[in-house]
Write an enzyme that holds these catalytic residues in place. Structure first.
Site, PDB file in Angstrom:
ATOM      1  N   ASN A 250       6.785  65.616 134.417  1.00 10.12           N
ATOM      2  CA  ASN A 250       5.954  66.133 135.508  1.00 10.12           C
ATOM      3  C   ASN A 250       6.801  66.456 136.738  1.00 10.12           C
ATOM      4  O   ASN A 250       6.596  67.489 137.397  1.00 10.12           O
ATOM      5  CB  ASN A 250       4.883  65.106 135.879  1.00 10.12           C
ATOM      6  CG  ASN A 250       3.660  65.190 134.966  1.00 10.12           C
ATOM      7  OD1 ASN A 250       3.388  66.240 134.390  1.00 10.12           O
ATOM      8  ND2 ASN A 250       2.940  64.097 134.840  1.00 10.12           N
TER       9      ASN A 250
ATOM     10  N   GLU B 207      -0.872  59.329 130.219  1.00 12.02           N
ATOM     11  CA  GLU B 207      -0.106  59.727 129.035  1.00 12.02           C
ATOM     12  C   GLU B 207      -0.231  58.689 127.920  1.00 12.02           C
ATOM     13  O   GLU B 207       0.558  58.678 126.975  1.00 12.02           O
ATOM     14  CB  GLU B 207       1.376  59.921 129.401  1.00 12.02           C
ATOM     15  CG  GLU B 207       2.146  58.644 129.706  1.00 12.02           C
ATOM     16  CD  GLU B 207       1.988  58.178 131.144  1.00 12.02           C
ATOM     17  OE1 GLU B 207       2.803  57.354 131.576  1.00 12.02           O
ATOM     18  OE2 GLU B 207       1.058  58.652 131.845  1.00 12.02           O
TER      19      GLU B 207
END
Length: 372
Positions: free
Chosen positions: A253, A288
């Protein structure tokens, strides 16, 4: 099976309707013999017996058609029009032997036609009504031609009264059929609305149970399914449970952006769907982290599935994202009868922590206490 049940139900309903019609014929025969014993019947006893025999034979013939199921071969299995026409003809046949009492029995024309108000189409009903009027008028015309008509004025009045009654009944039957048609259309429209609402409810249920990004089940729905599977778990059986975490996801990210992270999550979901069987429960647990439930699985099968998933994800290439490497870590445990789901999830989480601490890109099991 469904066709046979529907056919049997239809025949039962038609037999009940026929029973009502037969009972009406029985009432008419009772009035016939009341007229005979009251000297209102102008014919001979033999003629009354012959008329009664015709009525009985006609009804037995219809009963045979219904009992054998032969009526189902016709466009209208109820044989409503045929029964009405036969009844009208028999009634006119009997009226030929009445003189002064004939007007009292005209109501049976209307009673007979009542059986077709809810069943016959308007044009068919009008055809039956015309047959009734034609039969009665022809009877009076024939007697007038034979010079046997006792009171022509009374006969004309009876014909006019019958015509008006039949015309009104035909209009009423048309109104009833139009009303039924509107009700049927509204029923179809209501059914369509209900189907639409059911479809929308299914979509809402899917939205409530599904993670929007990955298309997998969400945490709430997974917990509901897992609790149900745990409740149905019998003695000697086990379920496999695994917590899966994507390695270095925060770095993806930070380096590539959140859009790339979303693409990696979607890639994992696609790979995982290909690695599990029908009946296995896979859900996004949060961020996640994912959770996997394998019903009726032992340690070997759970380990094989998680390792296959780990290797497949490591070889995956997210579309439009250049990531150096993908990997995951998994913590595995087994569920047995009487096990607590929260406790089992804690065991899997501890095994996942060991996998992370052991270097990531690996699967650890709670039953081993060491790297797998």
């Amino acid at each position: 099976m469904t066709h046979r049940v529907t056919r049997r139900t239809l025949q039962s309903l038609l037999l009940k309707r026929f029973g009502m019609a037969a009972a009406t014929h029985g009432l008419a025969l009772a009035l016939l013999w009341l007229a005979v014993f009251s000297d209102l019947f102008s014919g001979q006893i033999a003629w009354a017996l012959f008329c009664s025999g015709l009525v009985i034979v006609s009804q037995l013939s219809f009963l045979l058609l219904f009992r054998t199921g032969y009526n189902l071969r016709f466009r209208d299995p109820s044989l409503t029009e045929a029964q009405i026409l036969v009844a009208l003809a028999l009634h006119t046949f009997v009226l030929a032997s009445f003189d002064s009492a004939r007007g009292s029995l005209l109501m049976f024309y209307l009673i007979i036609l009542l059986f077709g108000i809810f069943q016959l189409q308007p044009r068919v009903f009008v055809r039956c009504a015309f047959f009734a009027f034609f039969a009665f008028a022809s009877l009076n015309l024939w007697e007038g031609y034979e010079m046997r008509l006792a009171d022509p004025g009374l006969a004309l009045l009876q014909c006019c009264a019958l015509f008006l009654a039949l015309a009104w009944q035909s209009l009423f039957a048309s109104y009833i059929q139009a009303l039924r048609q509107r009700m049927r259309q509204r029923s179809f429209a209501l059914q369509a609305h209900q189907d639409t609402l059911r479809g929308m409810m299914r979509q809402l249920e899917d939205l409530v149970a599904t993670d929007e990004l990955t298309g997998l089940f969400n945490r709430r729905h997974f917990l509901r399914l897992a609790l149900r599977e745990l409740e149905n778990l019998g003695p000697g059986r086990q379920h496999g449970l695994a917590l899966i975490d994507l390695d270095y996801f925060k770095r993806i990210n930070d380096v590539h952006g959140h859009a790339a992270g979303d693409r990696v999550l979607q890639t994992f979901a696609a790979v995982a769907r290909a690695c599990v069987r029908d009946g296995d429960v896979l859900a996004r647990y949060g961020g996640e982290e994912f959770v996997l439930l394998l019903p009726n699985a032992d340690a070997d099968r759970l380990t094989t599935c998680c390792e296959r998933l780990r290797e497949a994800f490591a070889a995956a290439e997210p579309l439009g994202v250049q990531v150096a490497s993908l990997s995951l870590s998994a913590g595995m445990t087994l569920l047995s009868e009487g096990d607590d789901l929260d406790v089992a999830l804690q065991r899997a989480d501890q095994a996942l922590y060991r996998a992370k601490r052991g270097g990531r890109n690996r699967c650890d099991a709670a039953w081993e206490g060491a790297g797998a």
